[in-house]
Design a protein around this motif. Structure first.
Motif: not given
Length: 334
Positions: A117-123, A173-180, A316-318
């Motif tokens: 799942x690609x990160x939204x701001x830190x891929x 997480x496919x529906x709620x992507x992380x920054x990373x 939390x890690x994100x």
């Protein structure tokens, strides 16, 4: 590997990938698309993966290939991007080593199933979630049931439980992507010596990306007394503080921290390569590596509690800064 063997394996990769993609359409086409973590879905995944028709999912066997197709099919329908060989979800490798030879699987091909799942701001910063999907097949030298007659070892807790959790988290997480970027890896060859995870770490699925941390789900299906063991907390200075803070925010589990990052599961492959890595584990039991590791013995609601905790852990890690993912080898306490 001798050049002749490498050429032979390379020649097999393309047709094998085509066959596996063809077979995937036959494996569990009905996939629920709700992003919630659901006990019914967990139970369904575990029952399917531990079914006797998969013959214990021994690495390099037809049953293992069917399990790979099942995982691949769900990754694809959840909308995760492929991160394997040649734009597929599969990363192929050869089984080797003394355990593979003793189990009659030496030189067989096996496969990791990898999606992201690609990160939204830190891929380019990657957090890995992993679980091994191979099992003990019909027993043999890796079984603790020392009987002459070899029977299927279903591997419901070890490790259909971890794979089911991996699928549920991938769905969420496919529906709620992380920054990373989140990399979801279903490893094979774990039971034969961590072969698949070591292959992936030394041959990363994509370039110009940094593995920040890894979380390994291996045997999360027998939660008793809220006791959750987390190994590898010595591989990053912030692990214990972060885990303790998250546990106070949720319904508390009884966390047992084990500093050691080296053990007999796939987080070891990351630790060996300087990547902070954890292993979440609900404990061993009398059915470990035996035919009695059956789906009906799984604590589904307990596994769901563990996954909710992992969900918060990834979130939390994100939020950590990149320089907080500092690898440590503080292994003074077992």
């Amino acid at each position: 590997m001798p050049i002749g063997q490498h050429t032979y394996i390379s020649a097999l990769i393309c047709p094998l990938l085509l066959v596996l993609f063809f077979l995937q359409s036959c494996e569990s086409g009905d996939v629920r698309l709700s992003p919630d973590l659901r006990s019914a879905d967990l139970e369904e995944h575990i029952e399917w993966l531990a079914d006797s028709t998969l013959a214990g999912r021994l690495a390099g066997s037809p049953g293992e290939a069917r399990a790979a197709n099942y995982i691949l099919n769900h990754f694809r329908q959840f909308g995760l991007e492929p991160a394997g060989d040649e734009g597929t979800y599969l990363q192929l490798f050869q089984l080797d080593g003394p355990i593979a030879e003793a189990m009659g699987q030496d030189r067989h091909l096996s496969r990791n199933v990898i999606a992201l799942v690609p990160g939204t701001s830190r891929p380019d910063e990657v957090i890995v979630l992993g679980a091994h999907y191979d099992g003990q097949g019909h027993g043999g030298v890796i079984s603790l049931e020392h009987e002459e007659v070899r029977v299927v070892h279903p591997g419901a807790d070890d490790n259909a439980s971890g794979v089911a959790g991996l699928l549920e988290l991938a769905h969420y997480f496919s529906e709620s992507p992380a920054q990373r970027t989140l990399l979801f890896a279903a490893f094979s060859g774990e039971e034969l010596g961590l072969i698949g995870s070591r292959h992936m770490v030394t041959r990363p699925p994509f370039q110009d990306a940094e593995f920040l941390a890894m979380v390994n789900l291996d045997m999360i299906g027998r939660l008793r007394g809220q006791q959750l063991t987390i190994s590898g907390t010595g591989t990053m200075d912030l692990w214990e503080e972060l885990l303790s803070d998250l546990n106070r925010q949720a319904e508390p589990l009884q966390l047992e921290f084990v500093n050691l990052g080296s053990a007999s599961s796939d987080h070891t492959s990351f630790h060996e390569n300087g990547i902070p890595a954890l292993h979440l584990f609900t404990g061993t039991h009398e059915d470990y590596h035996r035919p009695g590791d059956l789906p009906e013995k799984i604590n589904i609601e307990g596994a769901l509690e563990v996954l909710r905790f992992v969900q918060e852990l990834i979130t939390g890690l994100d939020q950590l800064a990149p320089d907080e993912f500092l690898f440590s080898e503080n292994e003074g306490r077992e």
